[in-house]
Design an enzyme around this catalytic site. Structure first.
Site, PDB file in Angstrom:
ATOM      1  N   GLU A 184       0.854  -1.203   0.000  1.00  0.00           N
ATOM      2  CA  GLU A 184       0.000   0.000   0.000  1.00  0.00           C
ATOM      3  C   GLU A 184       0.885   1.246   0.000  1.00  0.00           C
ATOM      4  O   GLU A 184       0.771   2.117   0.865  1.00  0.00           O
ATOM      5  CB  GLU A 184      -0.997  -0.035   1.165  1.00  0.00           C
ATOM      6  CG  GLU A 184      -1.961  -1.207   1.030  1.00  0.00           C
ATOM      7  CD  GLU A 184      -3.214  -1.149   1.907  1.00  0.00           C
ATOM      8  OE1 GLU A 184      -3.287  -0.278   2.787  1.00  0.00           O
ATOM      9  OE2 GLU A 184      -4.118  -1.974   1.682  1.00  0.00           O
ATOM     10  N   GLU A 306      -4.602  -8.865  -0.698  1.00  0.00           N
ATOM     11  CA  GLU A 306      -5.430  -8.623   0.505  1.00  0.00           C
ATOM     12  C   GLU A 306      -6.877  -8.552   0.058  1.00  0.00           C
ATOM     13  O   GLU A 306      -7.219  -7.751  -0.816  1.00  0.00           O
ATOM     14  CB  GLU A 306      -5.040  -7.325   1.221  1.00  0.00           C
ATOM     15  CG  GLU A 306      -3.720  -7.428   1.952  1.00  0.00           C
ATOM     16  CD  GLU A 306      -3.385  -6.188   2.790  1.00  0.00           C
ATOM     17  OE1 GLU A 306      -4.311  -5.524   3.297  1.00  0.00           O
ATOM     18  OE2 GLU A 306      -2.183  -5.906   2.919  1.00  0.00           O
TER      19      GLU A 306
HETATM   20  O1  AHR Z   1      -5.101  -6.227   6.652  1.00  0.00           O
HETATM   21  C1  AHR Z   1      -5.067  -5.076   7.445  1.00  0.00           C
HETATM   22  C2  AHR Z   1      -4.437  -3.904   6.728  1.00  0.00           C
HETATM   23  O2  AHR Z   1      -5.216  -3.538   5.646  1.00  0.00           O
HETATM   24  C3  AHR Z   1      -3.076  -4.123   6.128  1.00  0.00           C
HETATM   25  O3  AHR Z   1      -2.043  -3.965   7.037  1.00  0.00           O
HETATM   26  C4  AHR Z   1      -3.002  -3.061   5.085  1.00  0.00           C
HETATM   27  O4  AHR Z   1      -2.176  -3.420   4.007  1.00  0.00           O
HETATM   28  C5  AHR Z   1      -4.449  -2.852   4.682  1.00  0.00           C
HETATM   29  O5  AHR Z   1      -4.797  -1.533   4.694  1.00  0.00           O
END
Ligand code: AHR
Length: 507
Positions: A184, A306
Site C-alpha cells: 500500500e 489482501e
Molecule cells: O489487513 C489489514 C491492513 O489492511 C493491512 O495492514 C493493510 O495493508 C491494509 O490496509
C-alpha cells in the site's frame, strides 16, 4: 453450455451444463493464499506461542494452528505485513531471542512485541509445511541496502549474509520466490504517488537479486480497489519487463466510517455485504483490461494479496487489533469471491485473504488455549479440490436482484473444475435466505458418473457462527440431497448453502 433459472417464491429450478472436458486455464492454488501480519493476535498467539508456552506447541508454533494449516494445504503465506511491513526492520528479529529488541507496533494499537517471531521462525514454518513464503519488504521506512541484505540473508548459499544466517543456526538457504516491494505504497507504505512509487520500485527491485538456484518473482505494490490510475501508471512506468506481479487490495467494506458489526446485521445488510463483495468482479475486470492493453502476453500476474470482510472490532477487544467474529455471511463472501477468482484464472495468479488468524476474515480464532475454526475456514477446505485444477467455464445466467445498497446480487452461483486425476468438482452456492434451489446438472460426453464426495455447509441463519463454547455449530456435513442418473445429477440446495460435489466421469 447454458444455465436456465426460474425463481419461484420458495424454490428455484436451475439447469446447469458442466462439460467435463472443457476449459484450458488452471486455477492456481496460489489464489487460496493466506496472509499473516504482525497485527493483534494474528502471529503472536494465533500461530506463535513460543516453546515455553503452556499451549501445546511444536517448536513454538501452536499445534492446533499447525493442524489447520496442514489441512487447508495453504499454498502461500504473506508476511510480515500489511502496513507493518513498511515499519519492520528484519535485523531486530534474528539471533538469540532473549537479546532481540522489543518494538512498538505503531500501525496496530501501539502493542509491544518481543520480536520472538522473525525471519527464521517464518521461513522454518513455511518449510516445515511446504508453504511458499511471500515476503513483503520494507521500502517505506527502510533502506535499499537493508532490503537487499534481507533477500541475501534468506537465499544466498554463501557470502557474508549466508555466514550470518549460519551463525544463527541455519546453514542452507531457504527457498523464496514471492517478494512484495512495499505494501500500500499509496498509503501506510509511504503515501507515494504512482509516478514516484514506480521509480522507487525500479530502484529497489534492481537490488532484490536472484541467487544461484533461487529466482525471485517480484510483485509491485498495487492499487486499492477502484484506483485504476495506479494500475495504468505502474504498467506504463514499470512495465512487464520489470515486474512479475502487480497487487490489488479489495476489502468488503461499505462505509469505512461505519463498517457495521460482524454478527449484528439484518437480511438487508446481509445482501448488501454480498453485493459489495461481488463488486470485486467488476474491479478485477477493469484492472485486467488495463493490464491486457499494456501487457497483451499476460506476463504480469494480478495478485489480490489482501481481500475479505472488514467490520468494526468486537466490543471488548483491544482497539487496533481488528478482531472480528466470522459467520455464515463471511462463508458466503468467501465462496462467491473464490468463484470469481476461478473465472479470472488466466490473469489472477495469487490471492491472500486477510488474515489467517484472529484478524479480519480469519480462518481460526483463539482465546489463550481455546481455538475454533471459522465458517470461512470450512469454505476454503471444501474448495480444496479446485486447487490447481482446470477451470471448467460455466455460462451462468442466474437472476440478479438489487440489494438495499443498490448493488447487484446473484441468486445462484457455481464453479467447476477438472483435477489432474480426471475427477470433476462442482461447487454450488445458494446465497438466498428463503429460497431453495433444485439443480439439474448435465455432463455431456460421458456414459455415467460416480459421486466420490459431497459436502454441504449451511445454517439456519446468516448470523450463525462458531464460538469457543460451541466450536462446531457451523461445520460441513455430508450432502445427501444429490442423485446421479447416467450422466445427469439432481441436487436440492437448501437456502444459505454451499455444496461441493466431487465426481468421477465414466466414458
Ligand atoms: O489487513 C489489514 C491492513 O489492511 C493491512 O495492514 C493493510 O495493508 C491494509 O490496509
Amino acid at each position: 453450455m447454458a444455465l436456465g433459472l426460474a425463481i419461484s417464491a420458495q424454490a428455484a429450478d436451475i439447469s446447469l451444463t458442466v462439460d467435463p472436458y472443457a476449459g484450458t486455464d488452471t486455477i492456481s492454488r496460489m489464489v487460496y493464499g493466506q496472509f499473516a501480519e504482525h497485527l493483534g493476535a494474528c502471529v503472536y498467539e494465533g500461530i506463535w506461542v513460543g516453546e515455553d508456552s503452556p499451549i501445546p506447541n511444536t517448536k513454538g508454533y501452536r499445534n492446533d494452528a499447525l493442524e489447520a494449516l496442514r489441512e487447508l494445504k495453504v499454498p502461500v503465506l504473506r508476511w510480515p505485513g500489511g502496513c507493518f511491513a513498511d515499519d519492520y526492520h528484519w535485523r531486530d528479529g534474528i539471533g538469540d531471542p532473549a537479546k532481540r529488541p522489543t518494538l512498538i507496533n505503531n500501525n496496530w494499537g501501539g502493542t509491544q512485541e518481543d520480536n520472538s517471531f522473525g525471519t527464521h521462525e517464518f521461513f522454518n514454518l513455511c518449510e516445515m509445511l511446504g508453504i511458499e513464503p511471500y515476503l513483503s519488504v520494507n521500502i517505506g521506512s527502510g533502506a535499499v541496502q537493508e532490503a537487499a541484505q534481507w533477500i541475501e540473508y534468506v537465499t544466498a548459499p554463501n557470502g557474508p549474509m549466508a555466514a550470518e544466517r549460519a551463525a544463527n543456526g541455519r546453514r542452507e538457504p531457504w527457498k523464496l520466490k514471492y517478494v512484495g516491494i512495499g505494501n500500500e505504497s499509496w498509503g501506510c507504505g509511504g503515501s507515494m504517488r504512482p509516478e514516484y512509487y514506480s521509480d522507487v520500485y525500479r530502484r529497489y527491485s534492481t537490488y532484490m537479486r536472484n541467487q544461484p538456484g533461487n529466482t525471485l518473482y517480484r510483485i509491485a505494490s498495487g492499487a486499492s480497489d477502484y484506483d485504476y490510475n495506479w494500475t495504468t501508471v505502474l504498467m506504463d512506468r514499470v512495465g512487464a519487463g520489470r515486474m512479475d506481479g502487480l497487487s490489488l487490495h479489495y476489502y468488503t467494506v461499505e462505509d469505512w466510517s461505519n463498517k457495521g458489526t460482524s454478527t449484528g446485521f439484518d437480511d438487508d445488510k446481509y445482501y448488501s455485504t454480498l453485493g459489495k463483495a461481488l463488486e470485486i468482479d467488476t474491479v478485477i475486470r477493469r484492472h485486467i483490461a488495463i493490464m491486457d492493453e499494456k501487457d497483451p502476453k499476460a506476463h504480469v500476474g494480478l495478485m489480490v494479496d489482501e481481500w475479505g470482510t472488514w467490520y468494526d472490532e468486537e466490543p471488548g477487544t483491544t482497539p487496533g487489533h481488528l478482531f472480528q467474529q466470522n459467520t455464515m455471511r463471511d462463508a458466503m463472501v468467501a465462496a462467491l469471491t473464490l468463484d470469481i477468482f476461478h473465472r479470472y484464472s488466466e490473469r489472477v495468479r495469487m490471492a491472500n485473504i486477510a488474515q489467517i488468524a484472529n484478524v479480519l476474515q480469519a480462518m481460526w480464532l483463539t482465546k489463550g488455549e481455546k481455538f475454533l475454526l471459522t465458517p470461512t475456514y470450512h469454505v476454503f477446505r471444501m474448495y480444496l479440490p479446485h486447487q490447481d485444477a482446470v477451470n471448467i467455464p460455466l455460462d451462468i445466467k442466474a437472476p440478479v436482484f438489487k440489494a438495499a445498497n443498490g448493488r447487484p446480487v446473484v441468486e445462484f452461483d457455481a464453479t467447476a473444475s477438472r483435477a489432474a486425476d480426471g475427477s470433476v468438482s462442482i461447487t454450488l452456492v445458494n446465497p438466498m435466505l428463503k429460497e431453495s434451489d433444485k439443480v439439474a446438472i448435465d455432463l455431456p460426453g460421458i456414459k455415467g458418473l460416480d459421486i466420490e464426495r459431497a459436502e454441504i455447509l449451511t445454517a439456519s441463519a446468516p448470523q450463525a457462527m462458531n464460538t469457543f463454547e460451541k466450536p462446531d455449530a457451523v461445520a460441513p456435513a455430508p450432502f445427501k440431497d444429490v442423485k446421479a442418473k447416467g450422466s445427469h445429477l439432481d441436487a436440492k440446495l437448501p437456502p444459505l448453502s454451499i455444496v461441493t460435489i466431487t465426481l468421477r466421469p465414466r466414458k
